[in-house]
Design a protein around this motif. Structure first.
Motif, short mmCIF file in Angstrom:
data_model
loop_
_atom_site.label_atom_id
_atom_site.label_comp_id
_atom_site.label_asym_id
_atom_site.label_seq_id
_atom_site.Cartn_x
_atom_site.Cartn_y
_atom_site.Cartn_z
N LEU A 188 0.83 -1.21 0.00
CA LEU A 188 0.00 0.00 0.00
C LEU A 188 0.86 1.25 0.00
CD1 LEU A 188 -2.93 -0.84 2.46
CD2 LEU A 188 -3.09 -0.38 0.01
N TYR A 189 1.93 1.23 0.78
CA TYR A 189 2.82 2.39 0.84
C TYR A 189 3.45 2.63 -0.53
CZ TYR A 189 6.18 5.72 2.65
OH TYR A 189 6.91 6.87 2.88
N ALA A 190 3.89 1.56 -1.18
CA ALA A 190 4.48 1.68 -2.51
C ALA A 190 3.47 2.25 -3.51
CB ALA A 190 5.00 0.33 -2.99
N SER A 191 2.23 1.77 -3.44
CA SER A 191 1.22 2.24 -4.39
C SER A 191 0.78 3.67 -4.10
CB SER A 191 0.01 1.31 -4.40
OG SER A 191 -0.72 1.42 -3.22
N SER A 192 1.01 4.13 -2.87
CA SER A 192 0.63 5.51 -2.53
C SER A 192 1.68 6.52 -2.97
CB SER A 192 0.40 5.64 -1.02
OG SER A 192 1.64 5.65 -0.32
N GLY A 193 2.83 6.03 -3.39
CA GLY A 193 3.89 6.93 -3.85
C GLY A 193 4.64 7.61 -2.72
N GLY A 194 4.58 7.04 -1.52
CA GLY A 194 5.27 7.62 -0.38
C GLY A 194 6.78 7.56 -0.55
N SER A 195 7.46 8.44 0.15
CA SER A 195 8.92 8.51 0.11
C SER A 195 9.55 7.33 0.86
CB SER A 195 9.39 9.83 0.76
OG SER A 195 10.75 9.77 1.07
N TRP A 196 10.46 6.63 0.19
CA TRP A 196 11.14 5.53 0.84
C TRP A 196 12.14 6.02 1.88
CZ3 TRP A 196 8.77 1.21 0.99
CH2 TRP A 196 7.91 0.86 -0.05
N LEU A 197 12.61 7.24 1.73
CA LEU A 197 13.48 7.84 2.75
C LEU A 197 12.68 8.03 4.04
CD1 LEU A 197 16.13 9.06 3.70
CD2 LEU A 197 15.38 11.25 2.74
N VAL A 198 11.46 8.54 3.91
CA VAL A 198 10.58 8.71 5.08
C VAL A 198 10.29 7.34 5.70
CG1 VAL A 198 8.25 9.39 5.83
CG2 VAL A 198 9.57 10.87 4.29
#
Length: 134
Positions: free
Chosen positions: A33-43
């Motif tokens: 879900l995080y990947a599909s939301s486009g969230g920052s991997w650094l965060v």
């Protein structure tokens, strides 16, 4: 059976396996879900281990440590945060909740359960640490 063991029942057998698989499912689902939301991997990387700072409460004593650790590692607060994130359409709130839930999921998958006040190594998924086989 010593007093600590009598006060710290733990899941065993198929139930323990199921709880660990649920953790793996939660971790995998939240990462997807995080990947599909486009969230920052650094965060994601910066916040992933924040819940583990709760173990510092064990410096006070085991009872307080277990209380604080369990508060940071139960589903209640991050699910409430996830709900608020959806309700208020807040991507940051959703990201924090997903990262937090992913952390809890991987902890459960690895066998790190909620703590008993007998000590950090006593969890609802069994003993952890070097003394577990003692």
């Amino acid at each position: 059976m010593n007093e600590a063991t009598a006060e710290t029942g733990a899941a065993t057998g198929g139930v323990k396996i199921l709880l660990r698989l649920e953790g793996l499912t939660l971790f995998t689902g939240m990462v997807m879900l995080y990947a599909s939301s486009g969230g920052s991997w650094l965060v994601f990387a910066l916040l992933f281990f924040v819940p583990d700072l709760s173990f510092l409460a064990y410096l006070a004593d085991a009872r307080f440590g277990a209380l604080v650790y369990n508060a940071a590692h139960s589903y209640m607060a991050p699910v409430a945060l996830l709900t608020l994130g959806f309700g208020f359409a807040s991507p940051l709130t959703l990201s924090i909740a997903m990262i937090w839930l992913a952390h809890i999921g991987i902890d459960r998958a690895l066998g790190y359960g909620l703590k008993y006040s007998a000590g950090f190594g006593f969890t609802h998924l069994g003993r952890i640490g070097r003394q577990k086989d003692a």
